[in-house]
Every structure is written in C-alpha cells, then in structure tokens.
Scaffold this motif. Structure first.
Motif, PDB file in Angstrom:
ATOM      1  N   LEU A 326      35.622  39.697  44.912  1.00 26.62           N
ATOM      2  CA  LEU A 326      36.625  38.640  44.987  1.00 26.62           C
ATOM      3  C   LEU A 326      37.697  38.883  43.950  1.00 26.62           C
ATOM      4  CD1 LEU A 326      37.511  35.926  46.220  1.00 26.62           C
ATOM      5  CD2 LEU A 326      36.145  34.789  44.460  1.00 26.62           C
ATOM      6  N   TRP A 327      38.951  38.952  44.425  1.00 28.28           N
ATOM      7  CA  TRP A 327      40.088  39.167  43.536  1.00 28.28           C
ATOM      8  C   TRP A 327      40.940  37.909  43.393  1.00 28.28           C
ATOM      9  CZ3 TRP A 327      45.484  39.867  45.065  1.00 28.28           C
ATOM     10  CH2 TRP A 327      46.318  40.192  43.971  1.00 28.28           C
ATOM     11  N   TYR A 328      41.104  37.166  44.502  1.00 30.28           N
ATOM     12  CA  TYR A 328      41.924  35.949  44.460  1.00 30.28           C
ATOM     13  C   TYR A 328      41.275  34.875  45.312  1.00 30.28           C
ATOM     14  CZ  TYR A 328      45.705  32.651  45.411  1.00 30.28           C
ATOM     15  OH  TYR A 328      46.442  31.508  45.542  1.00 30.28           O
ATOM     16  N   ASN A 329      41.348  33.651  44.813  1.00 24.97           N
ATOM     17  CA  ASN A 329      40.834  32.497  45.559  1.00 24.97           C
ATOM     18  C   ASN A 329      41.771  31.322  45.307  1.00 24.97           C
ATOM     19  OD1 ASN A 329      39.263  30.689  46.988  1.00 24.97           O
ATOM     20  ND2 ASN A 329      37.903  30.258  45.270  1.00 24.97           N
ATOM     21  N   GLY A 330      42.409  30.840  46.386  1.00 20.36           N
ATOM     22  CA  GLY A 330      43.297  29.703  46.176  1.00 20.36           C
ATOM     23  C   GLY A 330      44.272  29.511  47.313  1.00 20.36           C
ATOM     24  N   GLY A 331      45.371  28.808  47.001  1.00 19.11           N
ATOM     25  CA  GLY A 331      46.364  28.468  48.004  1.00 19.11           C
ATOM     26  C   GLY A 331      47.093  29.688  48.527  1.00 19.11           C
ATOM     27  N   TYR A 344      40.793  37.055  39.628  1.00 22.30           N
ATOM     28  CA  TYR A 344      39.574  37.517  38.963  1.00 22.30           C
ATOM     29  C   TYR A 344      39.712  39.001  38.616  1.00 22.30           C
ATOM     30  CZ  TYR A 344      37.609  33.206  40.830  1.00 22.30           C
ATOM     31  OH  TYR A 344      37.373  31.893  41.135  1.00 22.30           O
ATOM     32  N   SER A 345      39.089  39.377  37.507  1.00 26.67           N
ATOM     33  CA  SER A 345      39.064  40.779  37.111  1.00 26.67           C
ATOM     34  C   SER A 345      37.939  41.500  37.838  1.00 26.67           C
ATOM     35  CB  SER A 345      38.850  40.888  35.591  1.00 26.67           C
ATOM     36  OG  SER A 345      37.547  40.405  35.249  1.00 26.67           O
ATOM     37  N   ASP A 346      37.841  42.822  37.647  1.00 26.92           N
ATOM     38  CA  ASP A 346      36.781  43.588  38.294  1.00 26.92           C
ATOM     39  C   ASP A 346      35.400  43.120  37.845  1.00 26.92           C
ATOM     40  OD1 ASP A 346      38.676  45.055  39.597  1.00 26.92           O
ATOM     41  OD2 ASP A 346      38.664  46.719  38.162  1.00 26.92           O
ATOM     42  N   SER A 347      35.324  42.562  36.656  1.00 30.17           N
ATOM     43  CA  SER A 347      34.035  42.079  36.149  1.00 30.17           C
ATOM     44  C   SER A 347      33.699  40.681  36.649  1.00 30.17           C
ATOM     45  CB  SER A 347      34.048  42.089  34.612  1.00 30.17           C
ATOM     46  OG  SER A 347      35.056  41.200  34.121  1.00 30.17           O
ATOM     47  N   GLY A 348      34.618  40.060  37.426  1.00 29.43           N
ATOM     48  CA  GLY A 348      34.354  38.737  37.979  1.00 29.43           C
ATOM     49  C   GLY A 348      34.853  37.596  37.122  1.00 29.43           C
ATOM     50  N   LYS A 349      35.531  37.876  35.988  1.00 26.44           N
ATOM     51  CA  LYS A 349      36.050  36.802  35.134  1.00 26.44           C
ATOM     52  C   LYS A 349      37.365  36.264  35.692  1.00 26.44           C
ATOM     53  CE  LYS A 349      36.419  39.109  31.360  1.00 26.44           C
ATOM     54  NZ  LYS A 349      36.671  39.434  29.928  1.00 26.44           N
ATOM     55  N   ALA A 350      37.565  34.947  35.556  1.00 27.40           N
ATOM     56  CA  ALA A 350      38.825  34.327  35.954  1.00 27.40           C
ATOM     57  C   ALA A 350      39.858  34.616  34.877  1.00 27.40           C
ATOM     58  CB  ALA A 350      38.655  32.830  36.137  1.00 27.40           C
ATOM     59  N   ILE A 351      40.909  35.371  35.223  1.00 33.12           N
ATOM     60  CA  ILE A 351      41.909  35.756  34.227  1.00 33.12           C
ATOM     61  C   ILE A 351      43.233  35.015  34.423  1.00 33.12           C
ATOM     62  CG2 ILE A 351      40.888  38.025  33.871  1.00 33.12           C
ATOM     63  CD1 ILE A 351      43.026  39.187  35.722  1.00 33.12           C
ATOM     64  N   GLY A 379      42.346  31.256  31.500  1.00 35.02           N
ATOM     65  CA  GLY A 379      40.914  31.146  31.729  1.00 35.02           C
ATOM     66  C   GLY A 379      40.064  31.991  30.798  1.00 35.02           C
ATOM     67  N   GLU A 380      39.264  32.932  31.403  1.00 34.52           N
ATOM     68  CA  GLU A 380      38.321  33.745  30.644  1.00 34.52           C
ATOM     69  C   GLU A 380      38.912  35.071  30.183  1.00 34.52           C
ATOM     70  OE1 GLU A 380      34.078  33.147  32.494  1.00 34.52           O
ATOM     71  OE2 GLU A 380      35.535  33.332  34.131  1.00 34.52           O
ATOM     72  N   ALA A 381      40.208  35.270  30.384  1.00 36.18           N
ATOM     73  CA  ALA A 381      40.833  36.522  29.978  1.00 36.18           C
ATOM     74  C   ALA A 381      40.845  36.646  28.458  1.00 36.18           C
ATOM     75  CB  ALA A 381      42.263  36.588  30.516  1.00 36.18           C
ATOM     76  N   THR A 382      40.772  37.889  28.014  1.00 40.39           N
ATOM     77  CA  THR A 382      40.863  38.152  26.576  1.00 40.39           C
ATOM     78  C   THR A 382      42.337  38.110  26.166  1.00 40.39           C
ATOM     79  OG1 THR A 382      38.892  39.543  26.649  1.00 40.39           O
ATOM     80  CG2 THR A 382      40.361  39.811  24.760  1.00 40.39           C
ATOM     81  N   GLU A 398      44.777  42.071  30.609  1.00 46.13           N
ATOM     82  CA  GLU A 398      44.120  42.337  31.895  1.00 46.13           C
ATOM     83  C   GLU A 398      45.048  42.026  33.072  1.00 46.13           C
ATOM     84  OE1 GLU A 398      39.560  41.351  31.698  1.00 46.13           O
ATOM     85  OE2 GLU A 398      40.638  39.922  30.437  1.00 46.13           O
ATOM     86  N   LEU A 399      45.894  41.021  32.888  1.00 45.90           N
ATOM     87  CA  LEU A 399      46.846  40.661  33.924  1.00 45.90           C
ATOM     88  C   LEU A 399      48.158  41.404  33.764  1.00 45.90           C
ATOM     89  CD1 LEU A 399      47.419  38.817  36.355  1.00 45.90           C
ATOM     90  CD2 LEU A 399      48.201  37.067  34.736  1.00 45.90           C
ATOM     91  N   GLY A 400      48.468  41.818  32.533  1.00 38.49           N
ATOM     92  CA  GLY A 400      49.742  42.479  32.258  1.00 38.49           C
ATOM     93  C   GLY A 400      50.861  41.474  32.056  1.00 38.49           C
ATOM     94  N   LEU A 401      50.535  40.282  31.546  1.00 40.28           N
ATOM     95  CA  LEU A 401      51.528  39.225  31.364  1.00 40.28           C
ATOM     96  C   LEU A 401      51.661  38.893  29.890  1.00 40.28           C
ATOM     97  CD1 LEU A 401      53.396  37.233  32.902  1.00 40.28           C
ATOM     98  CD2 LEU A 401      51.536  35.584  32.785  1.00 40.28           C
TER      99      LEU A 401
END
Length: 839
Positions: A326-331, A344-351, A379-382, A398-401
C-alpha cells in the motif's frame, strides 16, 4: 327418328322445368308464409328443405302409372328419368367448375391473382399474387391451401424487392428461410411464428454480423457477433437481442476487450477488462457498462489501484499499491489522489496525511498550515529541523518535501511560508509529479485557479531548499493571489521534476486562521442558495431559463398526469435534500474544524474534554442527518430517473420549486376547474361525487396555506440568523467574539436555510397535488410549466373518453345479445307442434 327424339326430349325438358318451377314455387311460397309467421329462420328452413327433398324423392321413384310419364308424339318419357338427367347435367357442370378445373389449375398451372380477388380467400394451389390489377408487381408466390400460404414461397415489397424466401405454415414464416431488407439479405436460418426462432445468421450491409440462436427475431441464447470485416466482436450469451449472461467481447484487432458478465447489453456483474495490446486494465464489478462497486485498476507500470466505483468513477476513496504494498489510501478524483489522503513508505509507515490536488501535493493547503499542523501531517516520517535566516526548516526526506516556517511571534503560532518538493530520482514520490509534459503541467496549474494573475516561462537557475543554486532550469511560474507556484523542468516542453510554492509578500509575523477558508466556503455556498430561493417567489418556479427548460423537458417525457406528479415530487425531493446536504455539509466542516482545534488544544493541556465530547456528539448527530438527507435525495434521483430515463443529477432542476401566497388563489375558479377536469376524465363512466371533490379541494387549499405559513416562518428565521451572523462577523473582526462563536452563528444560519428548503419542498408537494386535482389549472395560473402540464392532462381526458366509448360498446353488445335471446325464446314458444303424419 333422332330429331324427333331430341324434339321430344326438349319438349320434355320444358315440361320438366315448368313442373319443377311450379313445384318449388309452391314450396317457396309456403316457406315464405311460414317465415312471416315465425322468426325461427333456421328451423323453418330445415322444414322446407326436408319437404323439398321428399318431393324430389317422390318424383324420381319408379313410374307406376300413366301420370308418371310425359307423352310425346311417339314416345313416353319417364318424368323420373328426365329429373335424373337434369340433375346429372347440373352436377356434371358443377363438378367440372368447382372440382376438375380448380384441380387442374392448382396441380398443373400457376394461377395469377390481384391481391383483392375474392377467390383468394379459399384458393388452393400454386399462385402469384400481385399488388396491382395489371399484375405487374408481385406480392408473393407459392402454394395456397384454402387461401393460406403453405410450403415454400416468396414474398416481395411494392418495389418488387424480395422480402422473404423460404417455408410457410398457415401463412407465416415457419421452417428455414431467408429474410431481406431493401433486397439485401439480413437473416438466414430457422423461423417460427413468422419470426426468427432457432439457429440462424444475421447480416448487415452484406457482412455477417451475428451467428447463433434467435428467439422471436432477437438474439437469444449462445451466439457470436462480428465486426463488419468477418472479425469476432462478441462471443457468449444473448437475451432479447442484447448481451446477457457470461461472454467475451473483442477489439477489432482480435484482442480480448472484456471477459465476464453482461446484462441488457452492458457489462454487469464481475468481469475483467483489457487494453488493446492485451494488458490487464481492470478487474472487478460493473453496472450498466461502467465500473461499479469494488474493483482494481491496473496501470502501465504495474501499479494497482483498488477502489469503490460509482457510475464509472471512484466514489472518492482509493487504495494505491506499488510492488504489492500500500502506497496511498484516501480521496481521489478519477484515479489520481485528490482531497485528503495518506502516503506510506516502503516500510509501511505513514509519511504524509493531508490534502492532494489532482494527483500532486496540495501546496496551497500546506501553506495554510501551522508548523505543528505540518508535523502532524508528516505522521510517522522521520523529520529534521534546522534553523535558517528568518525562520526554520522542517524536512521530510522520505517524501522529499522541505518547508520554511516563520518563528512564533507572540501568540501567533509558526506558519508554513515556503515549500520545496524535490523527490529523489527513482523514489515512489515522483508519482506525485503526474504530468507527461509541460503542457499537462500548465493545465494542472490553471484548473480551479481562476485568480491566476500571471503566467511565466523563464530560463534560469534553481535555488534548492538548503540554499544551494543550480542551473539551467526552465521555470514554469504561476502567480496567484496568495501564493506562487513554480514547476522546474530541464527543457521548456519537458514535464517539471520539482515544485516550489511560496506565499505572496514578506514572511508574515503571524499566520492566517486555520478555519477562515472553511467559513468562507460555507458562506459562499449559502449565499448562492439563499439568492436562488429568493428568486422562487412571485408565483413561478425558481432557477434560470436554462433550469426551467431542463425541468420542463423532463416533465415533457411523462406519459400520464400521475407520472408527471410523481416526477415533480421526485425532482423536488432530489433538489431539496441535495441542497440541504450541501448547506449542512458546510456546518459539518466548521464543526470538524472546531473539533480538530479543540483536540489539538486538549493534547497541549489547554483544551476542554467536555467541549470535545459535545462537538463529537453534534458531529455524529449531523452525520446521521446528512445520511438521511442524502438517502432521500438519492431516492428522488432514482425515482426521477426511472420515470424520465434521464439522470436528474445531470440537469439543473431548481425550477421545479414553486412558492406563492395561496390567499391570491380564486377558490371558485379552482373548484370549477377541478370539477370540469374530473367530469371530463370520467366521461360518463361514473358520476363525479361533487361533495367529495369539494372537500378534497378545500382540504388541499388549507394544506397549501399551512405549508406557505411554514415558508414564511422559515424565511423569518433565516433573516434573524443572517442578522445574528452579520453581528458576529463584525464582532469577530474587532476581537470581541471567538472563532467558535462565529462558527456557531454560521451553523445557525445554515440550519435556518435548510429548514427553509424543507418548507419550500413541502409547499411544492402540496401545490403539485393541487395542480393534479385541478387538471393543470394551478400550473396555468402560476405559469409553472403550464404548456407541458396541459398536454399531460389533455391526454388523461382523451383516455377517459376512449374508456367511456369502450364501455358503451360493451353495454350495447350485451343489450343486443339479450334481445336476441328473448326473440329466440319467443320463437320457440310460438312454433306449432308436429302433426301425427310428420311424427
């Protein structure tokens, strides 16, 4: 000697005919006298026939005395011989005319007839029947049996073109045959009852278009449909000429297009869709040919998007999987992230849990956040935070933002001021740059942003979030009222690889309120609605000319006055409850905003649990109401669609609403119109109960007055709530009321507007019922789709007259039958008893 014999024979014939004439004259005279005495024609005819045959039998008996002979000069000729000879001659002639010649004509010759020839009704044998008396244009050819085509034959149109060639039974197509249109073959196969039934092949423009089973002229059962080049288009089950059941459709190149279930010719149920190159495109549920229900959409890169679909588009939520995770969940809008969603990241964390805009991050929304809100969004991003000139940076690597935030000033929280979106090459975040080229990016930047003041495409260096500079880049810059968005690409026509957002002006001391946008949206929607409701008064439907035309068009599709009333009620419910949902959704947004803020304060130790609980309870109650209103709106939409075969959601039906002061109605004219309409519809089939009708009219007028009073009360409530909101807005600008109080005033106005909508809908229902009762008089008086209503009610009157005519015909037939029965009974009673000799 022979001549004398012939003369004696002719003399005998003369005596014979005179004798027969006298004999039958006496009998017929007696029969006629009996006919005048009695009315039982069949019985008297039987008696006459019996007497005639008895006389004829006596005449042909063996002669026993001189009176039984006819005397000539030299011969005595038996009267019985002459009678038998005459009968023989007559019978021989009849035999030749009615048996021998028709037999020869039917067995060895082909008879030719004009279509209106009386002999056709009972003719047997081979024939050609023509349209014209000159017998130049054949109508059909074949073998008739008692006037009906049997066996092999042909049928032609008036232009001489073949219509049918094949077997007939009882005059209809039966067995194997070929059917033609304009001389071209359109069907070859089995027929039954005059229609294609069984296995056969259909043709179009000379090409085979279908091969399989038919039922009553339609494709039904297993069969194969073809493209015009002899290529398979569909193979599977049919019903009533349409795809039905399990089947497979194909592209013209032979690749499968769809495998699964069909209903009424459209994809319906579970199925799998493919691209023209054979790749998997979609797997899941279908309805009416569109994606409906749970399904998965497959992208070219192997990604899979799972969603709930409604009428071919996502219902607003998707789950996007990359490499099975799962990479994206939402509208979503179509298949692109849009609205609120979570990455979500590859590890499943919400970023990231926030807003998206047409497949990309919603930079405008991010710029509206406080620094703390942004941290929550990640969220859970570092995260890493670094100090900088005039502010600090929050980085989600992780998002590049990257986000530049202002420092807190006094009570003003830190605000996001500038954003850089720089995903690493190969990162899944690059999917949030969804453009194929610069033109697609330009379109994205302009959609929904009418406030754009300037568009620039510049070549220059790019400054990264960490302060470094690199060139050369093409800068696709869009300057809006409150921020600027820049897409950076390596070439002028290439798609941007990075995005940059910055607020307009200098870095502010403090940020804007988090709920002002929601309040503005709620007020804008409400102002539009109240303006529309204000335009409904004055004795006519609301809405623009286009709205009135669309509503009138849907009404014009109705077949009866009751259907028209039901449609107006359905459209009223659809419009009223849809608008109520829209208005109260604004209140829900405000309450949710308050709840989010209060929960944030509570997490910091300064909020109130009681306030949180109260807001939560109010949101739950409001959600239940919204669910009920949405269900009512959907029911109205479905009913309107069922009646008109048009989707009310595709039309502006605001003009369906009607308000006016019932006091202005002419009660006497209203009752007279209702009585005239009821009498016309009854058309002497039954007597109109005028007392009951008067009671119904009075009751309807009373109900209409009560409904109008509800509208007036609701209008006063709206005016009071609007005044209260104006005061609260002015006070909030001065700082004397809180944002929560301002929101409450807006919610109160929203609720008053919803109540006004409900009252207007109830009044429209009452007016609609009264309009039906009065046969469209009310519509004429209020200029409310009057012409269309008049057509519907004229149709009801016409049907009433036709029903009355049918009843009168049935009554007359019953009277005729009763009269005939009485006459027959009287005739039987008056008939004389048989004499002993007759017995």
């Amino acid at each position: 000697m022979l001549s004398q014999l012939l003369r004696q024979l002719f003399n005998s014939f003369g005596i014979f005919f005179r004798t027969i004439r006298a004999f039958f004259t006496r009998k017929l005279t007696g029969a006629w006298a009996g006919l005048r005495r009695v009315t039982n024609v069949s019985r008297q005819a039987t008696k006459v026939a019996t007497s005639a045959f008895e006389g004829a039998a006596a005449a042909i008996q063996k002669p026993t005395k001189r009176e039984d002979y006819i005397e000539t000069r030299r011969l005595f000729i038996s009267k019985s011989f002459l009678i038998m000879l005459a009968i023989g001659v007559v019978l021989l002639g009849l035999l030749i005319y009615f048996v021998v010649w028709p037999f020869l004509l039917s067995r060895f010759f082909t008879a030719r007839f004009y279509q209106e020839d009386e002999q056709l009704a009972n003719w047997s044998g081979r024939v050609i029947v023509y349209y014209d008396e000159a017998k130049e244009h054949p109508m059909y050819s074949g073998t008739l049996t008692d006037g009906v085509l049997e066996g092999k034959g042909k049928e032609y149109d008036e232009d001489g073109l073949l219509i049918y060639e094949g077997q007939f039974v009882d005059g209809v197509y039966e067995g194997n045959g070929n059917l033609y249109e304009a001389g071209a073959l359109v069907y070859s196969g089995a027929f039954s009852g005059g229609l294609a039934n069984g296995m056969g092949t259909a043709y179009s423009d000379g090409f085979k278009c279908y091969d399989g089973a038919f039922v009553e002229g339609l494709y039904q059962g297993e069969g194969t449909e073809y493209y015009p080049d002899g290529t398979v288009k569909y193979r599977g089950s049919f019903a009533a000429g349409l795809y039905e059941g399990t089947g497979t459709s194909y592209y013209e190149n032979g690749e499968r297009a769809y495998v699964g279930d069909f209903a009424a010719g459209l994809r319906e149920g579970e199925g799998t869709e493919y691209t023209e190159d054979g790749s998997l495109l979609y797997k899941g549920s279908f309805a009416a040919g569109l994606y409906e229900g749970t399904g998965s959409r497959y992208l070219e890169n192997g990604d899979r998007i799972q969603a709930e679909f409604v009428a071919g588009t996502t219902s607003g939520e998707i789950q996007w999987y990359r490499d099975g995770k799962l990479w994206y969940n939402g509208g979503a809008a179509e298949l692109a992230p849009d609205g609120f969603g979570t990455l979500y990241s590859d590890s499943g964390k919400a970023i990231y849990a926030g807003e998206f805009d047409q497949g990309a991050l919603d930079g405008a929304w991010l710029l509206s956040l406080t620094a703390q809100d942004l941290r929550s969004t990640f969220g859970e991003a570092t995260l890493t935070e670094t100090d900088g000139d005039g502010g600090f940076r929050i980085v989600n690597e992780e998002l590049g933002l990257w986000a530049l935030c202002s420092y807190q000033q006094g009570e003003d929280e830190p605000q996001v001021y500038e954003l850089w979106f720089q995903p690493q090459t190969g990162s899944s975040a690059t999917a949030l740059l969804p453009w194929e080229n610069a033109e697609a990016f330009d379109q994205w930047a302009l959609v929904g942003h009418e406030s754009t003041t300037q568009t620039e495409k510049l070549e220059g260096s790019a400054q990264y979030a960490d302060g470094t500079v690199e060139g050369n880049w093409w800068l696709h810059r869009y300057i809006y009222e409150e921020y600027t968005c820049t897409g950076l690409s390596r070439g002028e026509a290439e798609a941007p690889k990075q995005l940059h957002w910055v607020r307009t002006g200098e870095m502010p001391v403090g940020g804007t309120g988090g709920g002002d946008d929601a309040l503005a949206q709620s007020q804008e929607r409400l102002d539009e609605l109240l303006t529309a409701l204000d335009g409904i008064g004055g004795g006519s439907g609301g809405g623009s000319a286009a709205s009135q035309g669309e509503t009138d068009r849907m009404l014009g599709l109705m077949l009866s006055a009751q259907d028209g009333q039901d449609l107006i009620d359905a459209l009223t419910d659809y419009y009223v409850y849809s608008e109520m949902c829209g208005v109260l959704e604004g209140s829900r947004t405000l309450l949710q905003q308050r709840l989010d803020e209060e929960q944030l304060l509570l997490s910091r130790g300064s909020g109130s649990q009681e306030t949180v609980d109260s807001l939560t309870s109010r949101l739950e109650d409001l959600d239940r109401l919204l669910t009920q209103y949405a269900a009512s709106a959907e029911q109205g939409r479905l009913t309107g669609q069922s009646l008109s075969k048009l989707n009310p959601g595709d039309y502006d039906v605001q003009a369906v609403l009607l308000t006016f002061d019932p006091v202005e109605l002419d009660a006497g004219a209203l009752y007279n119109a209702a009585l005239e309409y009821a009498t016309a519809v009854a058309a002497q089939r039954y007597e109109v109960d005028t007392a009951q009708l008067e009671l119904e009219v009075k009751t309807a007028v009373i109900d209409l007055n009560l409904a109008y009073e509800d509208i007036r009360s609701a209008q006063k409530a709206v005016e009071q709530a609007r005044t209260a909101l104006d005061k609260a807005t002015a006070a909030y600008a001065k700082g004397t009321v809180t944002k929560a109080e301002l929101y409450e005033a807006q919610c109160a106005l929203n609720q008053a507007a919803a109540d006004l909508l409900l009252a207007t809908g109830a009044f429209t229902h009452q007016a609609n019922a009264l309009n039906t009762l009065s046969g469209g008089w009310l519509a004429q008086e209020q200029d409310w789709m009057a012409d269309t209503f008049q057509v519907l009610f004229q149709g009801e009157i016409r049907r009433g007259e036709e029903a009355a005519a049918d009843l009168e015909a049935q009554r007359q037939e019953q009277e005729d039958q009763a009269s005939q029965a009485i006459q027959e009974e009287a005739a039987q009673s008056a008939a004389p008893s048989a004499s002993p000799a007759q017995r």
